[in-house]
Design a protein around this motif. Structure first.
Motif, PDB file in Angstrom:
ATOM      1  N   ILE A 198      39.110  60.613  48.792  1.00  0.00           N
ATOM      2  CA  ILE A 198      39.871  59.697  47.942  1.00  0.00           C
ATOM      3  C   ILE A 198      39.604  59.959  46.455  1.00  0.00           C
ATOM      4  O   ILE A 198      38.514  60.353  46.064  1.00  0.00           O
ATOM      5  N   GLU A 199      40.631  59.725  45.674  1.00  0.00           N
ATOM      6  CA  GLU A 199      40.537  59.875  44.217  1.00  0.00           C
ATOM      7  C   GLU A 199      39.835  58.678  43.578  1.00  0.00           C
ATOM      8  O   GLU A 199      39.383  58.760  42.441  1.00  0.00           O
ATOM      9  N   MET A 200      39.717  57.589  44.304  1.00  0.00           N
ATOM     10  CA  MET A 200      39.215  56.360  43.712  1.00  0.00           C
ATOM     11  C   MET A 200      37.699  56.311  43.563  1.00  0.00           C
ATOM     12  O   MET A 200      37.169  55.359  43.013  1.00  0.00           O
ATOM     13  N   ALA A 201      37.008  57.327  44.051  1.00  0.00           N
ATOM     14  CA  ALA A 201      35.549  57.387  43.947  1.00  0.00           C
ATOM     15  C   ALA A 201      35.169  58.778  43.455  1.00  0.00           C
ATOM     16  O   ALA A 201      35.854  59.754  43.755  1.00  0.00           O
ATOM     17  N   PRO A 202      34.078  58.883  42.701  1.00  0.00           N
ATOM     18  CA  PRO A 202      33.691  60.185  42.162  1.00  0.00           C
ATOM     19  C   PRO A 202      33.132  61.112  43.234  1.00  0.00           C
ATOM     20  O   PRO A 202      32.556  60.656  44.232  1.00  0.00           O
ATOM     21  N   ALA A 203      33.306  62.418  43.020  1.00  0.00           N
ATOM     22  CA  ALA A 203      32.709  63.405  43.907  1.00  0.00           C
ATOM     23  C   ALA A 203      31.217  63.116  44.003  1.00  0.00           C
ATOM     24  O   ALA A 203      30.571  62.790  43.008  1.00  0.00           O
ATOM     25  N   GLY A 204      30.704  63.208  45.191  1.00  0.00           N
ATOM     26  CA  GLY A 204      29.301  62.870  45.448  1.00  0.00           C
ATOM     27  C   GLY A 204      29.159  61.549  46.161  1.00  0.00           C
ATOM     28  O   GLY A 204      28.195  61.333  46.893  1.00  0.00           O
ATOM     29  N   GLY A 205      30.121  60.653  45.971  1.00  0.00           N
ATOM     30  CA  GLY A 205      30.115  59.398  46.722  1.00  0.00           C
ATOM     31  C   GLY A 205      30.530  59.684  48.154  1.00  0.00           C
ATOM     32  O   GLY A 205      31.434  60.482  48.392  1.00  0.00           O
ATOM     33  N   SER A 206      29.834  59.071  49.120  1.00  0.00           N
ATOM     34  CA  SER A 206      30.136  59.358  50.520  1.00  0.00           C
ATOM     35  C   SER A 206      29.646  58.236  51.426  1.00  0.00           C
ATOM     36  O   SER A 206      28.595  57.649  51.184  1.00  0.00           O
ATOM     37  N   THR A 207      30.416  57.994  52.475  1.00  0.00           N
ATOM     38  CA  THR A 207      29.986  57.025  53.498  1.00  0.00           C
ATOM     39  C   THR A 207      29.459  57.743  54.732  1.00  0.00           C
ATOM     40  O   THR A 207      29.183  57.099  55.743  1.00  0.00           O
ATOM     41  N   ALA A 208      29.320  59.065  54.678  1.00  0.00           N
ATOM     42  CA  ALA A 208      28.832  59.822  55.833  1.00  0.00           C
ATOM     43  C   ALA A 208      27.505  59.234  56.313  1.00  0.00           C
ATOM     44  O   ALA A 208      26.607  58.973  55.518  1.00  0.00           O
ATOM     45  N   GLY A 209      27.413  59.010  57.600  1.00  0.00           N
ATOM     46  CA  GLY A 209      26.199  58.481  58.202  1.00  0.00           C
ATOM     47  C   GLY A 209      26.056  56.975  58.141  1.00  0.00           C
ATOM     48  O   GLY A 209      25.094  56.427  58.675  1.00  0.00           O
ATOM     49  N   MET A 210      26.971  56.289  57.492  1.00  0.00           N
ATOM     50  CA  MET A 210      26.894  54.828  57.422  1.00  0.00           C
ATOM     51  C   MET A 210      27.288  54.236  58.767  1.00  0.00           C
ATOM     52  O   MET A 210      28.140  54.792  59.466  1.00  0.00           O
ATOM     53  N   PRO A 211      26.717  53.097  59.105  1.00  0.00           N
ATOM     54  CA  PRO A 211      27.134  52.447  60.353  1.00  0.00           C
ATOM     55  C   PRO A 211      28.576  51.943  60.253  1.00  0.00           C
ATOM     56  O   PRO A 211      29.045  51.609  59.167  1.00  0.00           O
TER      57      PRO A 211
ATOM     58  N   SER B 200      29.088  46.797  55.347  1.00  0.00           N
ATOM     59  CA  SER B 200      29.862  45.811  54.592  1.00  0.00           C
ATOM     60  C   SER B 200      30.669  46.497  53.497  1.00  0.00           C
ATOM     61  O   SER B 200      30.382  47.642  53.117  1.00  0.00           O
ATOM     62  N   ASP B 201      31.658  45.779  52.995  1.00  0.00           N
ATOM     63  CA  ASP B 201      32.446  46.300  51.877  1.00  0.00           C
ATOM     64  C   ASP B 201      31.526  46.671  50.711  1.00  0.00           C
ATOM     65  O   ASP B 201      31.705  47.720  50.088  1.00  0.00           O
ATOM     66  N   GLU B 202      30.551  45.818  50.423  1.00  0.00           N
ATOM     67  CA  GLU B 202      29.646  46.078  49.305  1.00  0.00           C
ATOM     68  C   GLU B 202      28.827  47.346  49.537  1.00  0.00           C
ATOM     69  O   GLU B 202      28.673  48.162  48.626  1.00  0.00           O
ATOM     70  N   GLN B 203      28.333  47.545  50.749  1.00  0.00           N
ATOM     71  CA  GLN B 203      27.578  48.762  51.057  1.00  0.00           C
ATOM     72  C   GLN B 203      28.458  50.004  50.892  1.00  0.00           C
ATOM     73  O   GLN B 203      28.013  51.025  50.371  1.00  0.00           O
ATOM     74  N   VAL B 204      29.691  49.905  51.335  1.00  0.00           N
ATOM     75  CA  VAL B 204      30.618  51.032  51.233  1.00  0.00           C
ATOM     76  C   VAL B 204      30.940  51.319  49.766  1.00  0.00           C
ATOM     77  O   VAL B 204      30.913  52.474  49.329  1.00  0.00           O
ATOM     78  N   ARG B 205      31.217  50.287  49.003  1.00  0.00           N
ATOM     79  CA  ARG B 205      31.494  50.490  47.567  1.00  0.00           C
ATOM     80  C   ARG B 205      30.293  51.145  46.881  1.00  0.00           C
ATOM     81  O   ARG B 205      30.459  52.052  46.062  1.00  0.00           O
ATOM     82  N   ASP B 206      29.080  50.702  47.215  1.00  0.00           N
ATOM     83  CA  ASP B 206      27.884  51.299  46.621  1.00  0.00           C
ATOM     84  C   ASP B 206      27.751  52.767  47.016  1.00  0.00           C
ATOM     85  O   ASP B 206      27.468  53.622  46.176  1.00  0.00           O
ATOM     86  N   ALA B 207      27.958  53.079  48.291  1.00  0.00           N
ATOM     87  CA  ALA B 207      27.831  54.457  48.776  1.00  0.00           C
ATOM     88  C   ALA B 207      28.856  55.374  48.106  1.00  0.00           C
ATOM     89  O   ALA B 207      28.580  56.542  47.842  1.00  0.00           O
ATOM     90  N   LEU B 208      30.023  54.832  47.826  1.00  0.00           N
ATOM     91  CA  LEU B 208      31.088  55.613  47.195  1.00  0.00           C
ATOM     92  C   LEU B 208      30.985  55.637  45.672  1.00  0.00           C
ATOM     93  O   LEU B 208      31.788  56.298  45.013  1.00  0.00           O
TER      94      LEU B 208
ATOM     95  N   GLY C 167      33.587  55.402  39.672  1.00  0.00           N
ATOM     96  CA  GLY C 167      34.822  56.162  39.819  1.00  0.00           C
ATOM     97  C   GLY C 167      36.012  55.465  39.210  1.00  0.00           C
ATOM     98  O   GLY C 167      37.140  55.914  39.346  1.00  0.00           O
ATOM     99  N   GLY C 168      35.781  54.352  38.570  1.00  0.00           N
ATOM    100  CA  GLY C 168      36.882  53.627  37.958  1.00  0.00           C
ATOM    101  C   GLY C 168      37.308  52.433  38.785  1.00  0.00           C
ATOM    102  O   GLY C 168      38.204  51.697  38.418  1.00  0.00           O
ATOM    103  N   GLY C 169      36.654  52.223  39.930  1.00  0.00           N
ATOM    104  CA  GLY C 169      37.029  51.146  40.833  1.00  0.00           C
ATOM    105  C   GLY C 169      36.995  49.777  40.194  1.00  0.00           C
ATOM    106  O   GLY C 169      37.839  48.930  40.465  1.00  0.00           O
ATOM    107  N   ALA C 170      36.021  49.573  39.339  1.00  0.00           N
ATOM    108  CA  ALA C 170      35.877  48.257  38.738  1.00  0.00           C
ATOM    109  C   ALA C 170      37.059  47.895  37.851  1.00  0.00           C
ATOM    110  O   ALA C 170      37.406  46.738  37.721  1.00  0.00           O
ATOM    111  N   GLY C 171      37.696  48.896  37.253  1.00  0.00           N
ATOM    112  CA  GLY C 171      38.797  48.612  36.356  1.00  0.00           C
ATOM    113  C   GLY C 171      40.124  49.164  36.812  1.00  0.00           C
ATOM    114  O   GLY C 171      41.138  48.486  36.784  1.00  0.00           O
ATOM    115  N   GLY C 172      40.135  50.409  37.243  1.00  0.00           N
ATOM    116  CA  GLY C 172      41.388  51.069  37.523  1.00  0.00           C
ATOM    117  C   GLY C 172      41.798  51.125  38.976  1.00  0.00           C
ATOM    118  O   GLY C 172      42.965  51.342  39.274  1.00  0.00           O
TER     119      GLY C 172
END
Length: 167
Positions: A38-51, A55-63, A68-73
């Protein structure tokens, strides 16, 4: 049998976001989705290996969503359902965008000015002008075109690696 499918949306169209979320859910259910870049998160962000139950918060943190601009754009309410459909299905979500810290530097990189044929470069400039309803100062067209090409390049790199890793 496609190795790659590109999805896109008009950012302000709720129906487009719903379609993307449904498409990801369908492909994942058919076991035809090995990764979601996805373009919405910077390269290096990944959910690989997550259960799958992350939670949404855990996923947002991992990504690194806020980097990546998620907070604003990139509002999570628009893109979160698509991302979470992949996570719930055990499909890794990979950030593909440029890290925000690199964007200012990219604005001055003239190598992107000849990255496309002249007609393609003009189409890129026109798309930036039209996409901002003619409200963006002309002095910003070239720097923004450079950023978009650099984003596309970063996304392509992450995508190629994901395809290779999928076998």
């Amino acid at each position: 049998d496609a190795k790659l499918i590109s999805l896109g949306e008009q950012h302000d169209q709720v129906a487009h976001h719903q379609w993307e979320a449904q498409t990801v859910a369908l492909l994942a259910a058919q076991q035809r989705l090995s990764a979601l870049v996805i373009e919405m998160a910077p390269a290096g962000g990944s959910t690989a290996g997550m259960p799958h139950s992350a939670s949404d918060e855990q996923v947002r943190d991992a990504l690194q969503w806020s980097q990546g601009g998620g907070a604003g754009g990139w509002p999570w309410k628009d893109y979160g359902p698509m991302v979470m459909n992949a996570v719930r299905a055990g499909v890794p979500v990979l950030g593909g965008n440029l890290p925000r810290a690199q964007m200012k530097q990219i604005m001055g990189e003239t190598r992107y000015d000849s990255h496309l044929p002249a007609s393609g470069w003009q189409l890129q400039l026109d798309a930036i002008k039209d996409g901002h309803c003619g409200l963006l100062p002309e002095s910003q067209f070239t720097p923004m075109a450079r950023i978009q090409l650099a984003r596309d390049e970063a996304m392509a790199g992450v995508t190629v690696a994901a395809v290779k890793n999928a076998g």
